[in-house]
Design a protein around this motif. Structure first.
Motif, short mmCIF file in Angstrom:
data_model
loop_
_atom_site.label_atom_id
_atom_site.label_comp_id
_atom_site.label_asym_id
_atom_site.label_seq_id
_atom_site.Cartn_x
_atom_site.Cartn_y
_atom_site.Cartn_z
N UNK A 127 6.89 6.42 22.08
CA UNK A 127 5.87 6.83 21.13
C UNK A 127 5.35 5.64 20.33
N UNK A 128 6.19 5.04 19.50
CA UNK A 128 5.73 3.96 18.63
C UNK A 128 5.22 2.76 19.41
N UNK A 129 5.92 2.39 20.48
CA UNK A 129 5.58 1.17 21.22
C UNK A 129 4.65 1.43 22.40
N UNK A 130 4.11 2.63 22.52
CA UNK A 130 3.22 2.96 23.63
C UNK A 130 1.75 2.69 23.32
N UNK A 131 1.45 2.38 22.05
CA UNK A 131 0.07 2.05 21.73
C UNK A 131 -0.85 3.23 21.63
N UNK A 132 -0.29 4.43 21.45
CA UNK A 132 -1.12 5.63 21.28
C UNK A 132 -1.01 6.10 19.84
N UNK A 133 -2.03 5.80 19.06
CA UNK A 133 -2.03 6.22 17.66
C UNK A 133 -2.30 7.72 17.60
N UNK B 207 0.80 -1.22 0.00
CA UNK B 207 0.00 0.00 0.00
C UNK B 207 0.83 1.27 0.00
N UNK B 208 2.11 1.19 0.34
CA UNK B 208 3.00 2.33 0.20
C UNK B 208 2.93 3.37 1.31
N UNK B 209 2.24 3.07 2.42
CA UNK B 209 2.21 4.01 3.54
C UNK B 209 3.59 4.05 4.21
N UNK B 210 3.91 5.19 4.82
CA UNK B 210 5.22 5.39 5.44
C UNK B 210 5.27 4.75 6.83
N UNK B 211 6.30 3.98 7.07
CA UNK B 211 6.56 3.34 8.36
C UNK B 211 6.60 4.39 9.47
N UNK B 212 6.09 4.02 10.65
CA UNK B 212 6.01 4.97 11.77
C UNK B 212 7.35 5.60 12.12
N UNK B 213 8.43 4.86 11.97
CA UNK B 213 9.76 5.40 12.28
C UNK B 213 10.12 6.61 11.41
N UNK C 16 -3.19 -1.31 11.61
CA UNK C 16 -3.52 -2.43 10.74
C UNK C 16 -4.65 -3.26 11.35
N UNK C 17 -4.62 -3.43 12.67
CA UNK C 17 -5.73 -4.12 13.34
C UNK C 17 -7.05 -3.38 13.11
N UNK C 18 -7.00 -2.06 13.24
CA UNK C 18 -8.20 -1.24 13.04
C UNK C 18 -8.73 -1.38 11.61
N UNK C 19 -7.82 -1.46 10.65
CA UNK C 19 -8.24 -1.65 9.25
C UNK C 19 -8.98 -2.99 9.12
N UNK C 20 -8.47 -4.03 9.78
CA UNK C 20 -9.14 -5.32 9.74
C UNK C 20 -10.51 -5.27 10.40
N UNK C 21 -10.58 -4.63 11.56
CA UNK C 21 -11.85 -4.53 12.28
C UNK C 21 -12.89 -3.79 11.45
N UNK C 22 -12.42 -2.88 10.58
CA UNK C 22 -13.33 -2.09 9.77
C UNK C 22 -13.88 -2.80 8.56
N UNK C 23 -13.53 -4.07 8.33
CA UNK C 23 -14.03 -4.80 7.17
C UNK C 23 -15.36 -5.48 7.48
N UNK C 24 -16.13 -5.75 6.43
CA UNK C 24 -17.47 -6.32 6.61
C UNK C 24 -17.47 -7.84 6.61
N UNK C 25 -16.34 -8.45 6.27
CA UNK C 25 -16.25 -9.91 6.22
C UNK C 25 -15.75 -10.44 7.56
N UNK C 26 -15.67 -11.77 7.68
CA UNK C 26 -15.14 -12.37 8.90
C UNK C 26 -13.68 -11.96 9.10
N UNK D 265 -2.38 -7.11 17.73
CA UNK D 265 -1.77 -5.92 18.29
C UNK D 265 -0.90 -6.13 19.51
N UNK D 266 -0.38 -7.34 19.71
CA UNK D 266 0.55 -7.56 20.81
C UNK D 266 1.82 -6.75 20.55
N UNK D 267 2.31 -6.08 21.60
CA UNK D 267 3.45 -5.20 21.46
C UNK D 267 3.07 -3.74 21.33
#
Length: 260
Positions: free
Chosen positions: A135-141, A101-107, A183-193, A173-175
């Motif tokens: 920041x990155x590993x604190x779980x605050x988007x 998808x070409x999105x920029x890594x958080x770092x 990425x987890x949120x993107x999955x949760x936002x889908x209409x399929x299983x 989302x462990x870690x």
């Protein structure tokens, strides 16, 4: 298939329906799901969609420069080009279709287009996640990533429809890495299983968020067959030494979560 008979994975395999796998970075799908994907690839068309597949331009934060040193990379652009090539090789050999998808890594994710003199002198001031540990590993988007998440969710929905997938695998989302949570949120936002996978190697020292598991009624099951997974992981040669500096990859069963 040694998965619960009620599992969405078992149903997909029985019917041979397409599966779409969401990977935060260029190795996460294989690190966490390589054993299961090897088994189901013979029966189900696989699409692996990797979200964060690019780096931003320098100057980089101290955390980003430390990562480049760990990977023995001359620069970020070269590293990510090499990582994309590795991903094509590993997933191509598995028979999967892959999408970057070409999105920029958080770092490397800056807050704005222009750094300015102060930002060039102290890049931490203009990056969305200036440090890894705090920041990155604190779980605050960051609030600044909300629009990005919306756009990515829309694009993945398009890919789900295009692929014909009726099942999505996404990280649990462990870690608490912000890219994994997005990425987890993107999955949760889908209409399929959606079946969530345990993030390896973060799960060696961490556990899933019980609030998230409870909110979605998720129960675990395990995939025991990981023979052949280590060579796939080692195919990501730019990453394996940084992830496993002692040379040994401590593989165990893969864990998945879905509504009970």
């Amino acid at each position: 298939m040694d998965v619960p008979l009620s599992s969405a994975v078992a149903s997909a395999v029985a019917e041979g329906t397409p599966i779409l796998v969401l990977s935060a970075h260029l190795d996460d799908a294989i690190l966490s799901c390589g054993g299961l994907l090897t088994a189901v690839a013979e029966r189900c068309p696989l699409t692996v969609v990797t979200v964060f597949t690019a780096a931003g331009p320098p100057p980089h934060t101290h955390a980003a420069k430390s990562f480049l040193r760990q990977c023995s990379a001359p620069d970020a652009a070269t590293l990510f080009a090499d990582r994309r090539t590795e991903d094509h090789k590993v997933l191509g050999d598995l028979g999967a279709r892959l999408v970057h998808l070409g999105a920029t890594d958080a770092l490397f994710r800056a807050r704005g287009a222009g750094l300015g003199p102060l930002g060039r002198a102290l890049p931490e001031l203009v990056h969305r996640y200036p440090t890894y540990r705090f920041d990155i590993a604190k779980g605050r988007v960051s609030r600044g990533d909300r629009g990005l998440t919306t756009d990515l969710t829309r694009e993945v929905t398009r890919l789900v429809d295009e692929s014909g997938a009726r099942l999505v695998l996404a990280p649990v989302g462990i870690g608490r890495h912000v890219d994994h949570l997005i990425t987890r949120s993107i999955g949760t936002g889908q209409w399929v299983d959606v079946v969530y996978y345990s993030d390896f190697p973060y799960d060696l020292t961490g556990a899933p968020d019980p609030a998230f598991l409870g909110r979605h009624g998720l129960e675990p099951w395990r995939w025991e067959h990981t023979d052949g997974k280590e060579p796939l992981i080692r195919g990501y040669r730019t990453q394996v030494d940084a992830l496993f500096p002692h040379g040994r990859i401590p593989l165990g069963p893969e864990t998945y979560f879905e509504p009970g």
